[in-house]
Motif scaffolding. Structure first.
Motif, PDB file in Angstrom:
ATOM      1  N   MET A   1       0.695  -1.185  -0.237  1.00  0.00           N
ATOM      2  CA  MET A   1      -0.067   0.091  -0.003  1.00  0.00           C
ATOM      3  C   MET A   1       0.965   1.218  -0.248  1.00  0.00           C
ATOM      4  N   ASP A   2       0.376   2.221  -0.609  1.00  0.00           N
ATOM      5  CA  ASP A   2       1.137   3.601  -0.561  1.00  0.00           C
ATOM      6  C   ASP A   2       0.892   4.386   0.425  1.00  0.00           C
ATOM      7  N   ILE A   3       2.122   4.714   1.223  1.00  0.00           N
ATOM      8  CA  ILE A   3       2.143   5.596   2.179  1.00  0.00           C
ATOM      9  C   ILE A   3       3.043   6.987   1.647  1.00  0.00           C
ATOM     10  N   VAL A   4       2.094   8.201   1.783  1.00  0.00           N
ATOM     11  CA  VAL A   4       2.994   9.262   1.370  1.00  0.00           C
ATOM     12  C   VAL A   4       3.218  10.306   2.309  1.00  0.00           C
ATOM     13  N   PHE A   5       4.241  10.758   2.696  1.00  0.00           N
ATOM     14  CA  PHE A   5       4.635  11.861   3.459  1.00  0.00           C
ATOM     15  C   PHE A   5       4.669  13.084   2.512  1.00  0.00           C
ATOM     16  N   SER A   6       4.094  14.409   2.791  1.00  0.00           N
ATOM     17  CA  SER A   6       4.183  15.470   1.877  1.00  0.00           C
ATOM     18  C   SER A   6       4.720  16.537   2.840  1.00  0.00           C
ATOM     19  N   GLU A   7       6.031  16.665   2.817  1.00  0.00           N
ATOM     20  CA  GLU A   7       6.456  17.774   3.685  1.00  0.00           C
ATOM     21  C   GLU A   7       5.918  17.780   5.138  1.00  0.00           C
ATOM     22  N   ALA A   8       5.651  16.472   5.458  1.00  0.00           N
ATOM     23  CA  ALA A   8       5.155  16.548   7.082  1.00  0.00           C
ATOM     24  C   ALA A   8       6.330  16.725   8.035  1.00  0.00           C
ATOM     25  N   SER A   9       5.838  17.258   9.031  1.00  0.00           N
ATOM     26  CA  SER A   9       6.753  17.626  10.139  1.00  0.00           C
ATOM     27  C   SER A   9       6.074  17.505  11.615  1.00  0.00           C
ATOM     28  N   VAL A  10       6.587  17.056  12.583  1.00  0.00           N
ATOM     29  CA  VAL A  10       6.113  17.227  13.912  1.00  0.00           C
ATOM     30  C   VAL A  10       7.070  17.965  14.995  1.00  0.00           C
ATOM     31  N   SER A  11       6.262  18.982  15.656  1.00  0.00           N
ATOM     32  CA  SER A  11       7.015  19.663  16.843  1.00  0.00           C
ATOM     33  C   SER A  11       6.307  19.516  17.962  1.00  0.00           C
ATOM     34  N   PHE A  12       7.027  19.193  18.961  1.00  0.00           N
ATOM     35  CA  PHE A  12       6.539  19.214  20.373  1.00  0.00           C
ATOM     36  C   PHE A  12       6.748  20.522  21.049  1.00  0.00           C
ATOM     37  N   ALA A  13       5.849  21.309  21.586  1.00  0.00           N
ATOM     38  CA  ALA A  13       6.060  22.505  22.207  1.00  0.00           C
ATOM     39  C   ALA A  13       7.160  23.372  21.459  1.00  0.00           C
ATOM     40  N   GLY A  14       6.910  23.431  20.135  1.00  0.00           N
ATOM     41  CA  GLY A  14       7.999  24.325  19.275  1.00  0.00           C
ATOM     42  C   GLY A  14       9.174  23.695  18.931  1.00  0.00           C
ATOM     43  N   LEU A  46       3.027   8.558  12.709  1.00  0.00           N
ATOM     44  CA  LEU A  46       2.158   9.595  11.785  1.00  0.00           C
ATOM     45  C   LEU A  46       1.382   8.500  10.669  1.00  0.00           C
ATOM     46  N   ILE A  47       1.931   7.372  10.487  1.00  0.00           N
ATOM     47  CA  ILE A  47       1.378   6.484   9.532  1.00  0.00           C
ATOM     48  C   ILE A  47      -0.035   6.060   9.886  1.00  0.00           C
ATOM     49  N   ASN A  48      -0.190   5.929  11.033  1.00  0.00           N
ATOM     50  CA  ASN A  48      -1.572   5.445  11.353  1.00  0.00           C
ATOM     51  C   ASN A  48      -2.608   6.370  12.029  1.00  0.00           C
ATOM     52  N   GLY A  49      -2.076   7.670  12.003  1.00  0.00           N
ATOM     53  CA  GLY A  49      -2.942   8.682  12.516  1.00  0.00           C
ATOM     54  C   GLY A  49      -2.918   8.810  14.166  1.00  0.00           C
ATOM     55  N   LEU A  50      -1.915   8.023  14.857  1.00  0.00           N
ATOM     56  CA  LEU A  50      -1.729   8.179  16.268  1.00  0.00           C
ATOM     57  C   LEU A  50      -1.215   9.606  16.639  1.00  0.00           C
ATOM     58  N   LEU A  51      -0.424  10.090  15.536  1.00  0.00           N
ATOM     59  CA  LEU A  51       0.072  11.410  15.641  1.00  0.00           C
ATOM     60  C   LEU A  51      -0.333  12.307  14.461  1.00  0.00           C
ATOM     61  N   ARG A  52      -0.504  13.332  14.659  1.00  0.00           N
ATOM     62  CA  ARG A  52      -0.975  14.399  13.665  1.00  0.00           C
ATOM     63  C   ARG A  52       0.321  15.026  13.149  1.00  0.00           C
ATOM     64  N   PRO A  53       0.483  15.429  11.743  1.00  0.00           N
ATOM     65  CA  PRO A  53       1.656  16.284  11.328  1.00  0.00           C
ATOM     66  C   PRO A  53       1.327  17.652  12.114  1.00  0.00           C
ATOM     67  N   THR A  54       2.465  18.207  12.209  1.00  0.00           N
ATOM     68  CA  THR A  54       2.285  19.773  12.845  1.00  0.00           C
ATOM     69  C   THR A  54       1.905  20.519  11.470  1.00  0.00           C
ATOM     70  N   ILE A  55       2.898  20.138  10.475  1.00  0.00           N
ATOM     71  CA  ILE A  55       2.704  20.836   9.348  1.00  0.00           C
ATOM     72  C   ILE A  55       2.678  19.580   8.148  1.00  0.00           C
ATOM     73  N   GLY A  56       2.168  19.852   7.211  1.00  0.00           N
ATOM     74  CA  GLY A  56       2.358  18.716   5.929  1.00  0.00           C
ATOM     75  C   GLY A  56       1.077  17.885   5.989  1.00  0.00           C
ATOM     76  N   GLN A  57       1.250  16.498   5.292  1.00  0.00           N
ATOM     77  CA  GLN A  57       0.157  15.707   5.369  1.00  0.00           C
ATOM     78  C   GLN A  57       0.974  14.254   5.183  1.00  0.00           C
ATOM     79  N   VAL A  58       0.224  13.351   5.641  1.00  0.00           N
ATOM     80  CA  VAL A  58       0.410  11.928   5.431  1.00  0.00           C
ATOM     81  C   VAL A  58      -0.706  11.302   4.676  1.00  0.00           C
ATOM     82  N   THR A  59      -0.708  10.413   3.892  1.00  0.00           N
ATOM     83  CA  THR A  59      -1.630   9.667   3.276  1.00  0.00           C
ATOM     84  C   THR A  59      -1.341   8.174   3.281  1.00  0.00           C
ATOM     85  N   VAL A  60      -2.466   7.362   3.540  1.00  0.00           N
ATOM     86  CA  VAL A  60      -2.169   5.836   3.604  1.00  0.00           C
ATOM     87  C   VAL A  60      -3.348   5.113   2.634  1.00  0.00           C
ATOM     88  N   GLY A  61      -2.890   4.656   1.495  1.00  0.00           N
ATOM     89  CA  GLY A  61      -3.603   4.079   0.715  1.00  0.00           C
ATOM     90  C   GLY A  61      -4.442   5.406  -0.017  1.00  0.00           C
TER      91      GLY A  61
END
Ligand SMILES: Nc1ncnc2c1ncn2[C@@H]1O[C@H](COP(=O)(O)OP(=O)(O)OP(=O)(O)O)[C@@H](O)[C@H]1O
Length: 226
Positions: A1-14, A46-61
């Motif tokens: 299955m295609d998993i696509v990260f598009s400029e996805a990033s995560v920050s915790f408290a900046g 990020l892949i199963n939505g347990l965490l949301r990207p702070t910026i960008g997008q992740v898609t699964v299938g």
């Protein structure tokens, strides 16, 4: 299955835990390596939505992990570092069956699917056992069975051989190798990656290598000087 990260990033408290990342994963066996705190679990969550990207997008299938969170959870199963924590009911067969509730299945169908997955992992003899009485290897197998019974397309395993003895480690290694499903494995157990299609190396929240296992491990050793 295609998993696509598009400029996805995560920050915790900046503070960035994962710097912006774009990539596409489609291989059957994908490893994730790196030092403690390098961003591996952040990436995997990020892949199963347990965490949301702070910026960008992740898609699964093709499904967005934020907008289509529930559907994504059904497609991507996650096995945590301490899998006994994700098992909800005390007895193994009940826990596996629990994953099938709310699916409009008959009791007979739930029972048949539970039996089939127990058989698939050769743990039918453990069906009536209490989860906290299982050994480390049995718990890991039980957790994989509990997740796979729901029919995800991709399985994400967070350090599946952690704290296992040699025999149980081998069992889990063979189980992962034999899965028809796509598997993404976070690990510090580098030999586990032999035969994997692709290995991602994270370092300080950045993807430092994206290569075949040997090359990724070589880069890892060079970066950390070991
Ligand atoms: N919920 C959170 N809140 C704040 N900081 C977090 C949170 N989760 C992770 N971090 C931080 O993000 C960074 C990356 O953590 P992550 O858990 O992704 O590392 P890892 O590579 O999986 O580490 P390990 O091998 O120890 O499991 C670390 O600095 C960590 O402290």
């Amino acid at each position: 299955m295609d998993i696509v990260f598009s400029e996805a990033s995560v920050s915790f408290a900046g503070r960035p835990a994962l710097h912006p990342l774009s990539l596409r994963l489609f291989e059957r066996r994908i490893g994730i390596i790196g030092l403690n705190g390098s961003g591996k679990t952040t990436f995997a969550r990020l892949i199963n939505g347990l965490l949301r990207p702070t910026i960008g997008q992740v898609t699964v299938g093709g499904l967005d992990t934020v907008k289509d969170e529930a559907a994504v959870r059904g497609r991507a199963g996650f096995i945590f570092q301490n899998p006994q924590h994700q098992m909800i009911l005390p007895v193994l067969s009940e826990d596996i069956a629990f994953g099938l509730k709310n699916r409009r299945l008959s009791k007979e169908e739930i029972s048949a699917r539970t039996d089939a997955v127990l058989e698939r992992f050769r743990i039918t003899h453990l069906a009536g056992r209490r989860i906290h009485e299982l050994s480390g290897g049995e718990t890991q197998l039980a957790a994989i069975a509990s997740v796979l019974v729901t029919g995800p397309d991709v399985l994400i395993l967070d350090e599946p051989t952690n704290q296992l003895d040699l025999k149980n480690r081998r069992l889990i290694e063979e189980t992962i190798a034999g899965l028809p499903e796509q598997a993404i494995v976070i690990t510090h157990d580098l030999p586990l990656l032999d035969g994997f299609d692709r290995v991602l190396l994270f370092h300080e929240g950045r993807l430092e290598a994206d290569a075949a296992p040997q090359e990724a491990v070589r880069t890892y050793r060079r970066i950390v000087g070991c």
